[in-house]
Write a protein that holds these residues in place. Structure first.
Motif, PDB file in Angstrom:
ATOM      1  N   ARG A 722      40.227  36.388   7.128  1.00  0.00           N
ATOM      2  CA  ARG A 722      41.013  36.811   8.285  1.00  0.00           C
ATOM      3  C   ARG A 722      40.210  36.464   9.540  1.00  0.00           C
ATOM      4  NH1 ARG A 722      45.331  39.732   9.518  1.00  0.00           N
ATOM      5  NH2 ARG A 722      45.411  40.718  11.570  1.00  0.00           N
ATOM      6  N   ASP A 724      40.235  35.818  13.978  1.00  0.00           N
ATOM      7  CA  ASP A 724      40.860  36.184  15.244  1.00  0.00           C
ATOM      8  C   ASP A 724      40.162  35.393  16.341  1.00  0.00           C
ATOM      9  OD1 ASP A 724      42.506  37.388  17.059  1.00  0.00           O
ATOM     10  OD2 ASP A 724      42.234  39.402  16.207  1.00  0.00           O
ATOM     11  N   TRP A 735      46.188  26.871  15.291  1.00  0.00           N
ATOM     12  CA  TRP A 735      45.121  26.800  14.304  1.00  0.00           C
ATOM     13  C   TRP A 735      45.238  25.502  13.511  1.00  0.00           C
ATOM     14  CZ3 TRP A 735      41.257  30.398  13.923  1.00  0.00           C
ATOM     15  CH2 TRP A 735      41.460  31.625  14.581  1.00  0.00           C
ATOM     16  N   ALA A 743      49.269  26.528  11.904  1.00  0.00           N
ATOM     17  CA  ALA A 743      50.033  27.645  12.458  1.00  0.00           C
ATOM     18  C   ALA A 743      49.940  27.664  13.965  1.00  0.00           C
ATOM     19  CB  ALA A 743      49.506  28.979  11.899  1.00  0.00           C
ATOM     20  N   GLN A 745      50.686  30.770  17.033  1.00  0.00           N
ATOM     21  CA  GLN A 745      50.962  32.195  17.162  1.00  0.00           C
ATOM     22  C   GLN A 745      50.610  32.657  18.564  1.00  0.00           C
ATOM     23  OE1 GLN A 745      47.809  33.220  14.221  1.00  0.00           O
ATOM     24  NE2 GLN A 745      47.084  34.645  15.796  1.00  0.00           N
ATOM     25  N   ASN A 749      46.909  38.207  17.894  1.00  0.00           N
ATOM     26  CA  ASN A 749      47.273  38.421  16.497  1.00  0.00           C
ATOM     27  C   ASN A 749      46.301  37.682  15.605  1.00  0.00           C
ATOM     28  OD1 ASN A 749      49.653  39.906  17.114  1.00  0.00           O
ATOM     29  ND2 ASN A 749      50.668  37.968  17.607  1.00  0.00           N
ATOM     30  N   ARG A 751      44.842  36.009  11.996  1.00  0.00           N
ATOM     31  CA  ARG A 751      45.438  35.000  11.120  1.00  0.00           C
ATOM     32  C   ARG A 751      44.664  34.980   9.823  1.00  0.00           C
ATOM     33  NH1 ARG A 751      50.107  32.317  10.333  1.00  0.00           N
ATOM     34  NH2 ARG A 751      49.694  30.700   8.789  1.00  0.00           N
ATOM     35  N   LEU A 753      43.562  32.792   6.746  1.00  0.00           N
ATOM     36  CA  LEU A 753      43.434  31.400   6.325  1.00  0.00           C
ATOM     37  C   LEU A 753      43.133  31.343   4.839  1.00  0.00           C
ATOM     38  CD1 LEU A 753      41.260  29.941   9.234  1.00  0.00           C
ATOM     39  CD2 LEU A 753      43.747  29.877   8.988  1.00  0.00           C
TER      40      LEU A 753
END
Length: 785
Positions: A722, A724, A735, A743, A745, A749, A751, A753
């Motif tokens: 995870r 950030d 990303w 992705a 976003q 939030n 993300r 991976l």
């Protein structure tokens, strides 16, 4: 007295003898006015044939009765045919006044003894009269035909009368004229008839329906042999014997249909100009047939409703040698009547060679200028690459060969969209924009419409020393050319597309594409797939797609259009360059440096961590574009702690310091440099005593550390992480893992991976302001015991 009386009685008698011929002559003139000769072809004002450059019919447009007629002149017909015709049909043709009295007397005697017409005693002129003014086969009809024949002889020369016969004689079915019959039955022009073929076409008008060689070969052969025997004394015995032994073989009667959409286009032009007889095009019949066969073979493997188009142009003459506006003119399901050579469609990336050529001429780049293929934002416009992956630092050559989008937008941003479009228009390539739309950065990725024929004319500049042309479809079309780019820029772009640039020239390769400078394009949504290529002799353009604009997922220029382009070049005579062209004056090879872009000679080696060999124009080696994310000079001065080697500032250092200077890479590229280059080309990390004061906050990935090793637990799935972001400046976050976008976003939030297999992973994040951070991690699979 007696003499006067005699004279007075003789004078009126002589006047009567003069008045009679005069009255007859005036009567004939009156009849000629009252009953004028019908004009040839009066019933077929729209009959027209479009021909290839050698006279081969491409497409015949029949009259209202669907008659095919190919206009021909006397000098375009074999002398053998003219000899057979005049000897068999009308030996006295060259001296009689339209009728042959002896032949008429013979016919009259046959009619009197037999009770019906056995032979009409018709001359060639009388047959022309029957063609121009058909009459019933009766005594009255024959008298009208005789009068018309005399009338024709008064209006036309013998050669003109013979030409009328050659063009209008019935030849069976929907054919009229010797040229149409020769092309349709024998597959050759009337100029190349053999003795046997000349005899066959001579006798055919006598009974055109019963002697058709494609249906009644035996009857046709019998009639032909009669003509051949009649030629004894005129032709040699050996020629006649050989001709008698030749069988009658005729191909099935079918309408000529080569380059049908070009023929339709030329017919429309002829209709507007009032010329409705014959149009000679620049098409090479053999090349046209080759291209159509290639398209036909290829389309059979494509989904329904997908079509293809292709055009081949000779670079020296600007003449179009092959023109296929659709894949199969007989397949209506593939929109066969839509001419995609003229249709305006999005070119995808096919305009990129012109952008880089213009930038070369403007002194903005050389062939190895450093560009950034990284996630970037250009005033809110965030282009991605076709494969949704990024390559980091790339040269102009690499960007063009790989058709990378972000570097192209970077160059266009420097040149300016309005200026780019104006330069294309100056070179003869006009782009189509929606009503009210203005050129913007998307134009280089297909944000405007182009036509295949115009693109072929523009690409020809790469083989014509920078001069673009207007393709010519008829021999009398004007020669028009415009300067698209300089000779040097055209050479550099062509060399990049053909060999890959200076490095590519040094290595064998390019496989099937060797000898062709080519570029592909794919429009948004897979609607259009393009390929354009040039060799020394030809410029070729190919389009694949659906004419109605429906997307074709998985269809792009490289996998459907480029292979067809290569097949066309391979099939054309002399289609490929034997060797790369030598560089023209003003184009030289130079060693240049990354990241500065400047000439290596005279540059401090410390400021030249990477050297490349570049094509330069007029010796210009422009610097790399200014850093959009981080301003300032290209050279960076920094200090390190002598003991630890970490970066410091004199004000916060605890020990002795050393001063260093290096050339700065664009900020967006720093995370993409490999580990060895980063050690050599970037300053070291900040020492702890200076980190708080001088390390810029910037955007940072949290949750993973650079160089971290992640081990998979035994029996567990491969790991996830995870992540950030801290310090993002604006816009959505994007990303990428190993260069592929995974992705997008909003800020704030986290993300998750996934790492699906063991190995190295480069994780990159960038925000709307162009700020980037990157970390590299290694995933190690669990060992099995």
């Amino acid at each position: 007295m007696r003499l006067r009386t005699l004279a007075s009685s003789v004078r009126p008698r002589h006047a009567a003898w003069w008045a009679l011929p005069l009255a007859v002559l005036l009567g004939l003139l009156l009849l000629d006015r009252l009953f004028p000769l019908p004009a040839p072809g009066r019933d077929s004002p729209y009959a027209l044939v479009v021909e290839a450059r050698d006279g081969t019919p491409l497409r015949a447009f029949p009259d209202k009765d669907h008659i095919w007629r190919h206009p021909v002149r006397l000098e375009e017909v074999s002398p053998l045919y003219l000899e057979a015709l005049t000897r068999y049909e009308d030996r006295a043709f060259w001296w009689h006044p339209g009728v042959n009295p002896l032949a008429l007397l013979r016919a009259a005697g046959q009619w009197a003894t037999q009770g019906h017409i056995v032979s009409g005693g018709s001359t060639i002129t009388m047959q022309v009269a029957r063609i121009l003014d058909p009459q019933a086969r009766s005594l009255r009809g024959k008298l009208v035909q005789i009068l018309r024949a005399v009338q024709i002889e008064c209006h036309y020369s013998k050669r003109e009368i013979l030409a009328l016969y050659l063009n209008y004689a019935p030849m069976g079915g929907v054919l009229e004229g010797v040229e149409a019959a020769s092309r349709a039955y024998l597959g050759k022009p009337a100029l190349r008839l053999s003795h046997a073929e000349a005899a066959l076409l001579t006798v055919l008008p006598q009974q055109p329906s019963r002697l058709r060689p494609d249906r009644f070969a035996a009857k046709a052969q019998g009639a032909r042999d009669k003509v051949l025997r009649r030629m004894a004394g005129r032709w040699s015995d050996a020629d006649i014997r050989e001709a008698l032994g030749e069988p009658v073989v005729a191909q099935t009667l079918r309408e000529p249909m080569l380059a049908p959409l070009l023929a339709q286009r030329l017919k429309e032009t002829a209709d507007a100009a009032g010329d409705r007889t014959r149009i000679r095009s620049t098409i090479d019949a053999a090349s046209q047939a080759t291209v159509e066969n290639l398209l036909g073979d290829r389309v059979r493997g494509l989904p329904p409703r997908v079509s293809l188009a292709a055009m081949v142009m000779d670079n020296a003459s600007h003449e179009v040698l092959a023109y296929a506006g659709s894949a199969d003119f007989g397949d209506k399901d593939r929109f066969s009547h839509v001419d995609m050579v003229r249709a305006s469609r999005s070119p995808g990336s096919a305009l990129k060679p012109f952008l880089y050529g213009f930038a070369l001429d403007e002194g903005m780049i050389h062939s190895e200028s450093l560009l950034s293929d990284t996630p970037q934002s250009f005033g809110g416009y965030q282009p991605g690459n076709f494969q949704q992956s990024f390559h980091g630092p790339v040269s102009v050559s690499e960007a063009l060969v790989k058709s990378l989008n972000v570097p192209a937008v970077e160059v266009l941003d420097q040149l300016g969209p309005l200026r780019f479009v104006a330069m294309l228009r100056r070179g003869g390539l006009k782009l189509d924009f929606p009503r009210g739309a203005e050129p913007n950065l998307s134009v280089i990725l297909g944000g405007a419409g182009v036509r295949l024929e115009n693109m072929v004319g523009a690409y020809a500049a790469l083989a014509r020393k920078g001069l673009a042309v207007v393709p010519r479809f008829t021999p009398d079309a004007p020669v028009r050319e415009q300067r698209m780019m300089s000779e040097g820029a055209a050479f550099i772009i062509r060399d990049i597309l053909e060999t890959g640039g200076p490095l590519g020239r040094a290595v064998e390769g390019q496989g099937a594409y060797r000898g062709i400078a080519w570029k592909t394009g794919t429009s948004f949504g897979f609607r259009d797939a393009w390929a354009f290529g040039v060799s020394q002799r030809y410029t070729v353009g190919v389009w694949v797609g659906r004419p109605d604009g429906t997307p074709n997922p998985g269809f792009f220029g490289a996998n459907v259009a480029a292979p067809l382009l290569v097949d066309i070049f391979t099939a054309l005579p002399g289609g490929r360059n034997a060797n790369p062209e030598p560089a023209p004056p003003g184009v030289t090879l130079e060693k240049i440096c990354w990241p500065t872009g400047m000439r290596a000679q005279g540059t401090d080696p410390r400021h030249c961590p990477v050297q490349r060999t570049a094509w330069t124009l007029q010796g210009v080696t422009p610097p790399t574009f200014a850093d959009k994310v981080r301003g300032g000079a290209q050279l960076l001065t920094y200090f390190t702690d002598r003991a630890s080697g970490m970066r410091v500032m004199p004000a916060c250092a605890h020990g002795d310091v050393d001063r260093h200077e290096l050339a700065r890479w664009p900020a967006s590229l720093e995370p993409w440099l490999d580990a060895d280059l980063r050690r050599r080309a970037l300053p070291p990390g900040w020492a702890k005593e200076c980190e708080q004061a001088y390390r810029p906050e910037g955007i940072r990935i949290v949750g993973l550390s650079d160089g971290e090793v992640i081990r998979q637990a035994r029996g567990a799935d491969l790991p996830r992480a995870r992540v950030d972001v801290r310090g993002a400046q604006g816009g959505d976050l994007h990303w990428a893992v190993n260069g592929s976008l995974v992705a997008a976003q909003g800020k704030g939030n986290g993300r998750v991976l996934e790492f699906p297999h063991a190995g190295r992973y480069d994780v990159t994040v960038f925000d709307g302001g162009g700020n980037v951070d990157r970390v590299s991690v290694s995933v190690v699979a669990a060992t099995v015991r």
